[in-house]
Every structure is written in structure tokens, then in C-alpha cells.
Design a protein around this motif. Sequence first.
Motif, PDB file in Angstrom:
ATOM      1  N   ASP A 140       1.001  -0.918   0.171  1.00 39.85           N
ATOM      2  CA  ASP A 140       0.110   0.202  -0.250  1.00 39.85           C
ATOM      3  C   ASP A 140       0.935   1.188   0.046  1.00 39.85           C
ATOM      4  O   ASP A 140       2.575   1.310  -0.214  1.00 39.85           O
ATOM      5  N   ASP A 141       0.112   2.243   0.146  1.00 42.00           N
ATOM      6  CA  ASP A 141       1.036   3.941   0.256  1.00 42.00           C
ATOM      7  C   ASP A 141       2.281   3.741   1.323  1.00 42.00           C
ATOM      8  O   ASP A 141       2.767   4.851   0.777  1.00 42.00           O
ATOM      9  N   ARG A 142       1.534   3.295   2.359  1.00 42.83           N
ATOM     10  CA  ARG A 142       2.478   4.110   3.497  1.00 42.83           C
ATOM     11  C   ARG A 142       3.366   2.483   3.760  1.00 42.83           C
ATOM     12  O   ARG A 142       3.537   1.408   4.003  1.00 42.83           O
ATOM     13  N   PRO A 143       5.224   3.123   3.799  1.00 37.72           N
ATOM     14  CA  PRO A 143       5.886   2.091   3.676  1.00 37.72           C
ATOM     15  C   PRO A 143       6.130   1.593   4.960  1.00 37.72           C
ATOM     16  O   PRO A 143       5.728   2.282   6.042  1.00 37.72           O
ATOM     17  N   ARG A 144       6.733   0.178   5.624  1.00 33.80           N
ATOM     18  CA  ARG A 144       7.031  -0.170   6.398  1.00 33.80           C
ATOM     19  C   ARG A 144       8.417  -1.548   6.355  1.00 33.80           C
ATOM     20  O   ARG A 144       7.963  -1.644   5.001  1.00 33.80           O
ATOM     21  N   ALA A 180      -2.485 -15.723  15.214  1.00 35.02           N
ATOM     22  CA  ALA A 180      -3.076 -15.166  16.593  1.00 35.02           C
ATOM     23  C   ALA A 180      -4.352 -15.223  16.549  1.00 35.02           C
ATOM     24  O   ALA A 180      -4.666 -16.198  17.445  1.00 35.02           O
ATOM     25  N   GLN A 181      -4.814 -15.312  15.646  1.00 36.02           N
ATOM     26  CA  GLN A 181      -6.265 -13.923  15.396  1.00 36.02           C
ATOM     27  C   GLN A 181      -7.056 -15.290  14.998  1.00 36.02           C
ATOM     28  O   GLN A 181      -8.280 -15.407  15.223  1.00 36.02           O
ATOM     29  N   GLY A 182      -6.437 -16.437  13.937  1.00 36.09           N
ATOM     30  CA  GLY A 182      -7.233 -16.489  12.535  1.00 36.09           C
ATOM     31  C   GLY A 182      -7.179 -16.715  11.729  1.00 36.09           C
ATOM     32  O   GLY A 182      -8.720 -16.753  11.154  1.00 36.09           O
ATOM     33  N   HIS A 183      -6.278 -15.130  11.118  1.00 34.25           N
ATOM     34  CA  HIS A 183      -6.845 -14.421  10.268  1.00 34.25           C
ATOM     35  C   HIS A 183      -6.093 -14.501   8.885  1.00 34.25           C
ATOM     36  O   HIS A 183      -4.823 -14.257   8.649  1.00 34.25           O
ATOM     37  N   TRP A 184      -6.242 -15.707   8.505  1.00 35.38           N
ATOM     38  CA  TRP A 184      -5.346 -16.348   7.588  1.00 35.38           C
ATOM     39  C   TRP A 184      -5.391 -15.751   6.276  1.00 35.38           C
ATOM     40  O   TRP A 184      -4.084 -15.626   5.572  1.00 35.38           O
ATOM     41  N   ASN A 185      -6.104 -14.933   6.188  1.00 33.27           N
ATOM     42  CA  ASN A 185      -5.996 -13.706   4.776  1.00 33.27           C
ATOM     43  C   ASN A 185      -4.945 -13.100   4.703  1.00 33.27           C
ATOM     44  O   ASN A 185      -4.240 -13.075   3.701  1.00 33.27           O
ATOM     45  N   GLN A 186      -5.305 -12.299   5.940  1.00 33.66           N
ATOM     46  CA  GLN A 186      -4.446 -11.064   6.181  1.00 33.66           C
ATOM     47  C   GLN A 186      -2.817 -11.937   6.541  1.00 33.66           C
ATOM     48  O   GLN A 186      -2.464 -10.856   6.035  1.00 33.66           O
ATOM     49  N   ALA A 187      -2.901 -13.022   7.183  1.00 38.41           N
ATOM     50  CA  ALA A 187      -1.574 -13.227   7.446  1.00 38.41           C
ATOM     51  C   ALA A 187      -0.915 -13.802   6.647  1.00 38.41           C
ATOM     52  O   ALA A 187       0.789 -13.322   6.242  1.00 38.41           O
ATOM     53  N   VAL A 188      -0.982 -14.297   5.865  1.00 37.48           N
ATOM     54  CA  VAL A 188      -0.587 -14.412   4.282  1.00 37.48           C
ATOM     55  C   VAL A 188      -0.130 -13.683   3.319  1.00 37.48           C
ATOM     56  O   VAL A 188       0.803 -12.925   3.387  1.00 37.48           O
ATOM     57  N   GLN A 189      -1.170 -12.292   3.582  1.00 33.88           N
ATOM     58  CA  GLN A 189      -0.769 -10.709   2.922  1.00 33.88           C
ATOM     59  C   GLN A 189       0.437 -10.397   3.612  1.00 33.88           C
ATOM     60  O   GLN A 189       1.257  -9.703   2.444  1.00 33.88           O
ATOM     61  N   GLU A 190       0.470 -10.392   4.638  1.00 35.75           N
ATOM     62  CA  GLU A 190       1.742  -9.745   5.955  1.00 35.75           C
ATOM     63  C   GLU A 190       2.828 -10.483   5.314  1.00 35.75           C
ATOM     64  O   GLU A 190       4.081  -9.819   5.220  1.00 35.75           O
ATOM     65  N   ARG A 191       2.545 -11.761   5.688  1.00 34.02           N
ATOM     66  CA  ARG A 191       4.071 -12.417   5.394  1.00 34.02           C
ATOM     67  C   ARG A 191       4.594 -12.319   3.875  1.00 34.02           C
ATOM     68  O   ARG A 191       5.938 -12.587   4.145  1.00 34.02           O
ATOM     69  N   MET A 192       3.494 -12.291   3.116  1.00 33.26           N
ATOM     70  CA  MET A 192       4.512 -12.202   1.274  1.00 33.26           C
ATOM     71  C   MET A 192       5.236 -10.766   1.503  1.00 33.26           C
ATOM     72  O   MET A 192       6.466 -10.503   0.742  1.00 33.26           O
ATOM     73  N   ARG A 193       4.792  -9.488   1.861  1.00 30.43           N
ATOM     74  CA  ARG A 193       5.248  -8.279   1.833  1.00 30.43           C
ATOM     75  C   ARG A 193       6.027  -8.147   2.971  1.00 30.43           C
ATOM     76  O   ARG A 193       7.105  -7.646   2.642  1.00 30.43           O
ATOM     77  N   ALA A 194       6.241  -9.569   3.852  1.00 31.20           N
ATOM     78  CA  ALA A 194       7.311  -9.031   5.031  1.00 31.20           C
ATOM     79  C   ALA A 194       8.735  -9.578   4.061  1.00 31.20           C
ATOM     80  O   ALA A 194       9.753  -9.370   3.795  1.00 31.20           O
ATOM     81  N   LEU A 241      16.661  -7.359  -3.912  1.00 33.32           N
ATOM     82  CA  LEU A 241      15.616  -6.463  -5.130  1.00 33.32           C
ATOM     83  C   LEU A 241      15.748  -4.834  -5.228  1.00 33.32           C
ATOM     84  O   LEU A 241      15.999  -4.393  -4.103  1.00 33.32           O
ATOM     85  N   ASP A 242      15.411  -4.032  -5.684  1.00 35.33           N
ATOM     86  CA  ASP A 242      15.697  -2.972  -5.790  1.00 35.33           C
ATOM     87  C   ASP A 242      13.916  -2.525  -5.671  1.00 35.33           C
ATOM     88  O   ASP A 242      12.732  -2.735  -6.029  1.00 35.33           O
ATOM     89  N   PRO A 243      13.601  -1.680  -3.971  1.00 39.28           N
ATOM     90  CA  PRO A 243      12.167  -0.978  -3.680  1.00 39.28           C
ATOM     91  C   PRO A 243      11.943  -0.422  -5.567  1.00 39.28           C
ATOM     92  O   PRO A 243      12.848   0.610  -5.724  1.00 39.28           O
ATOM     93  N   ARG A 244      10.991  -0.707  -5.348  1.00 37.20           N
ATOM     94  CA  ARG A 244      10.187   0.013  -6.535  1.00 37.20           C
ATOM     95  C   ARG A 244       8.234   0.177  -6.269  1.00 37.20           C
ATOM     96  O   ARG A 244       8.031  -1.090  -6.230  1.00 37.20           O
ATOM     97  N   PRO A 245       7.968   1.639  -6.140  1.00 35.86           N
ATOM     98  CA  PRO A 245       6.362   0.927  -6.119  1.00 35.86           C
ATOM     99  C   PRO A 245       6.096   0.394  -7.511  1.00 35.86           C
ATOM    100  O   PRO A 245       5.682   0.608  -8.242  1.00 35.86           O
ATOM    101  N   GLY A 246       4.728   0.081  -6.640  1.00 34.19           N
ATOM    102  CA  GLY A 246       3.797  -0.667  -7.711  1.00 34.19           C
ATOM    103  C   GLY A 246       3.739  -1.858  -8.071  1.00 34.19           C
ATOM    104  O   GLY A 246       3.623  -2.605  -9.148  1.00 34.19           O
ATOM    105  N   ARG A 247       5.410  -2.497  -7.204  1.00 35.31           N
ATOM    106  CA  ARG A 247       5.611  -4.044  -7.891  1.00 35.31           C
ATOM    107  C   ARG A 247       4.726  -5.134  -7.592  1.00 35.31           C
ATOM    108  O   ARG A 247       4.132  -5.267  -6.461  1.00 35.31           O
TER     109      ARG A 247
END
Length: 245
Positions: free
Chosen positions: A124-128, A142-156, A167-173
Motif C-alpha cells: 500500500d502507500d505507507r511503507p513499512r 494468532a487470531q486465525g485471520h489467515w488471509n491477512q496473515a498470508v498477505q502480510e507475510r508475503m509483504r515481509a 531487490l530494488d525498491p519499486r512502488p507498484g511491484r
Amino acid sequence: MSPAGGVLTALRALPHTGAAAVLALPRGGDEPPVTIPRDPAREAARRELSKRMYHENEPSLVQRALNAFWHWVDKLFGAASSATPGGTLGLLVIVLAVLAVVAALWWRLGTPHRTPTSAAALFDDRPRSAAEHRAAAEAHAAQGHWNQAVQERMRAVVRSLEERALLDPRPGRTADEAAAEAGRTLPGHTDRLRAAAHDFDDVTYGGRPADAGTYGRLTELDRDLERSRPVLTGSAHPTGHGAAS
């Protein structure tokens, strides 16, 4: 015959008479019969027959529509059974066979989902940082929200590769683009990177729910990538496991 019955009989006969009609009412003496012109007599008959008492036993509009619908269904199945070998029994066998095939496909393939026509940006627009994405992934898991967990782990995973300059940092990848680019410097993990990107797209854009197994595979990939050495340009040796460079 009653007087009213005589009137009704005479009025029904009006369309077949001439310009005037004769009311067959009994009259005393030698008085001539009463005559009524045809048009007024027809109008009087129409008013009489429009009274509610003559229509109390007729079916309602809804009932007439339902009767017409079931008549159409009966004709449709009659035509189908006559064209099917074995008649009605043959048609029933075909319908049951089709339902069995549909049930088997549903059980084998699961609920159909819309396939994404294009992949959106991974971040998203806010870099972390990678650590922040991992912490968010663990909180969701931990809350069983597997969709959000998978999304955040891939971003990690992708953010970690950017922080290591793999990888070169590139917005929109997109996830697919990140997996393809990372596979060039980490060829030993190419297949797992592609599978992770595919899981991310299915969960995020394809409507497929994730589960603990999906998240576990992605978490293991993240940890393995952290311990992997990249293959530098021109290197003849494949990637291995060890301290990150």
C-alpha cells in the motif's frame, strides 16, 4: 321460468336479433309486448353481468398465472419426455446424471471463484519494514485471520529482499514480479517464490480463503530466504543455506 330468467334469456339473444328486441315478460290482457332497442339492451346486459355476484367463483389473477405456469411446465416436460429414450423414466435418469456430475465437480473443484484479470500492487502507500510486516502477520495468525496473515507475510518476504538489496525498491511491484526478480538471485527458491506469489494473488484477488498450512509454508520460506546466500552475477555455484551476505 322466472321473470329474471326470461329477461336474461332475452338479453343473451339480442346480438342475433334486428334493431330491436322483445322482452318475453308476461303481460296482462292483450297489451303488446315491450320492445327495447338493441344497443340499450346490450348495455343493460353488460352492466348486469359485470356485477360481482357473477364472478365470485372465478380464480384470482395470481391463481390464473400459476395455472398457466404449471401448464407450461407440464407441456415442457411432456415434450422432453417424448423426445427422450425411455420416456419420463429416461428423462429422470438424465436429470439425475447431470446433478451427479455437477455435485462431483463441485466437490472436486470447490466453490468457483472469480479469477483476477490483473494483479494489483503488492504494497500500500505507507511503507513499512519487514519486521513490521512480520509482526502484523503473526498478530493476524494468532487470531486465525489467515488471509491477512498470508498477505502480510508475503509483504515481509519482499520487503526483506529489498532491505538486503536483493531487490530494488519499486512502488507498484506485484507479487509475481517480485518472485520472478528474486528468483534470479535466489534460484534455489524459484519454485517456492512463485508458489508464494500465486497463493498471495489467489487470497488477495481471487477470493480463495487461506489456511494455517498456506501461512506455514510462507513463513518457512521467509525464514529460509533469511539464511540463504544470493547467487551473484557470473557465479557458477547455486545458492545454498548459511549466513546472509
